[in-house]
Design an enzyme around this catalytic site. Structure first.
Site, short mmCIF file in Angstrom:
data_model
loop_
_atom_site.label_atom_id
_atom_site.label_comp_id
_atom_site.label_asym_id
_atom_site.label_seq_id
_atom_site.Cartn_x
_atom_site.Cartn_y
_atom_site.Cartn_z
CG ASP A 183 -1.95 1.07 1.23
OD1 ASP A 183 -1.95 1.90 0.31
OD2 ASP A 183 -2.80 1.09 2.16
CG HIS A 185 -1.70 4.89 3.37
ND1 HIS A 185 -1.97 6.00 4.15
CD2 HIS A 185 -2.54 3.92 3.79
CE1 HIS A 185 -2.91 5.69 5.02
NE2 HIS A 185 -3.29 4.45 4.82
CD GLU A 209 -4.82 -0.27 -0.70
OE1 GLU A 209 -5.50 0.45 0.05
OE2 GLU A 209 -4.60 -1.49 -0.48
CD GLU A 235 -7.71 3.48 1.40
OE1 GLU A 235 -7.55 4.10 2.47
OE2 GLU A 235 -7.08 2.44 1.11
CG ASP A 257 -14.74 1.65 3.34
OD1 ASP A 257 -15.86 1.38 3.85
OD2 ASP A 257 -13.69 1.71 4.01
CG HIS A 284 -10.51 0.57 2.50
ND1 HIS A 284 -11.17 1.43 3.36
CD2 HIS A 284 -9.20 0.62 2.85
CE1 HIS A 284 -10.30 1.97 4.19
NE2 HIS A 284 -9.09 1.49 3.90
#
Length: 381
Positions: A183, A185, A209, A235, A257, A284
């Site tokens: 990830d 992020h 990700e 997400e 999500d 997510h």
């Protein structure tokens, strides 16, 4: 059958649960958790409740349309999360009223189990090894790790080397029969993400990700074209309309999500849209048991469902754990690294209402950390 009450509960560690009760006593649960913003979403749900009370709970799609489009100002994380929690609860009521799990109402099961993955941390390779071993001990066959902590804007040699060393350590522990996702992020610039990706290819990550922040989704196609590793994102995207550009850009995995992207109703539509682009779904979910159950109901009825994130034992869970809020933990138990088909009516879990009400008295005060670079300027968390 009419909606009688709509309640919300802000519980540790950082979740917001929604409880909707009908006039004949059926209770549906949803999760509108928007991490760090429970109070704001709670206010939005209270306003939506003014419309919902007295309405037929079975008109799920009509309520979704009104709540998402009835205001002149639409969308965004707060309103989408509020709708998500309500939508999940209404589907829970529908399943319970008919005596069937929600996946039966979504077309029926297309699989018997869903593979799960867990999050692992650690700032050095030895810590990564230990954390992965813990996840393997509970039977998981896939993990996800952050590529890095705070990243400088262009990525120093030492920072990039640390990313590579940590992913190499993960692959060494996992072997070739298990998977590691990495990830980014949103902490990397496009340039530094493109620099790192080729260095990770020898370790065959399951996916990379969020290589860019969501407001820079128009750049994600450049990253996709720079690597052979599957790219995942989503997400922080909240509708089909927001997913369309990244699907067109060539991402391989969509990560809506269910507590942010319009609940069960909208995520099923996102899944169908993703299928047109040969994209898999991996929602997510570093959240609570209700959100997880909602994800699984979608997953059992969705052909292009890849894997499910879950937060049992995650480092964010301070003060409460996922399974602390359910009466029976068995439906959410791992079986050979998978969740088995949920068969109970509604979302398939029984929420421990007493525990939820007690936790709400304490509330939750989790806030997103604020990071800064060495020069004092804001850094992406």
């Amino acid at each position: 059958m009419l909606i009688r009450t709509v309640e919300t509960f802000a519980v540790a560690p950082r979740w917001l649960f929604v409880r909707i009760e009908t006039d004949d006593g059926i209770v549906g649960w949803g999760e509108g958790s928007l991490e760090g913003n429970s109070g704001i979403v709670r206010t939005a749900i209270a306003q939506f409740a003014e419309y919902l009370v007295g309405k037929d709970p079975s008109r799920i799609e009509d309520h979704w349309q009104v709540l998402t489009k009835g205001g002149f100002y639409r969308g965004g994380a707060v309103l989408a999360s509020a709708v998500s929690g309500i939508d999940q609860a209404l589907w829970d009521i529908a399943g319970k009223a008919l005596g069937v799990p929600v996946h039966r109402l979504l077309g029926g099961a297309v699989r018997d189990r869903i593979r799960a993955y867990g999050w692992v941390g650690g700032d050095d390779p030895n810590e990564v090894r230990d954390h992965i071993a813990e996840q393997m001990a509970v039977g998981l066959t896939a993990v996800k790790m952050n590529a890095s902590g705070r990243m400088t804007r262009n990525g120093s040699v030492s920072e990039i080397d640390a990313v590579v060393q940590r992913v190499a350590a993960a692959r060494d522990v996992l072997g070739t029969d298990r998977d590691v996702a990495v990830d980014f992020h949103g902490r990397f610039t496009l340039a530094s993400a493109r620099r790192v990706a080729p260095l990770l290819e020898p370790f065959h990550p399951f996916f990379l990700e969020e290589p860019v922040v969501p407001e820079n989704s128009h750049l994600i196609g450049d990253f996709v074209r720079s690597t052979t590793i599957p790219v995942a994102t989503g997400e922080r995207l909240y509708s089909r309309q927001e997913f369309l550009p990244v699907l067109q850009a060539g991402v391989a995995i969509a990560q809506p999500d269910l507590s942010h992207a319009g609940g069960i109703s909208e995520v099923k539509r996102i899944a169908a849209l993703a299928e047109v682009f040969d994209v898999q779904l991996a929602p997510h979910c570093p959240l609570g048991p209700i959100a997880l159950a909602a994800c699984l109901q979608v997953g059992f009825s969705t052909p292009n469902y890849l894997i499910q994130e879950q937060s049992i034992g995650i480092h964010y869970n301070k003060g409460a754990e996922v399974l602390d809020y359910v009466v029976d933990t068995e439906p959410l138990a791992f079986v050979d690294g998978h969740f088995e088909l949920l068969t109970a009516p509604g979302l398939g879990i029984e929420v421990d209402e007493a525990a939820v009400r007690a936790a709400d008295l304490l509330g939750n005060a989790w806030r997103t950390p604020v990071w800064r670079h060495s020069d004092g300027s804001f850094a992406e968390w």
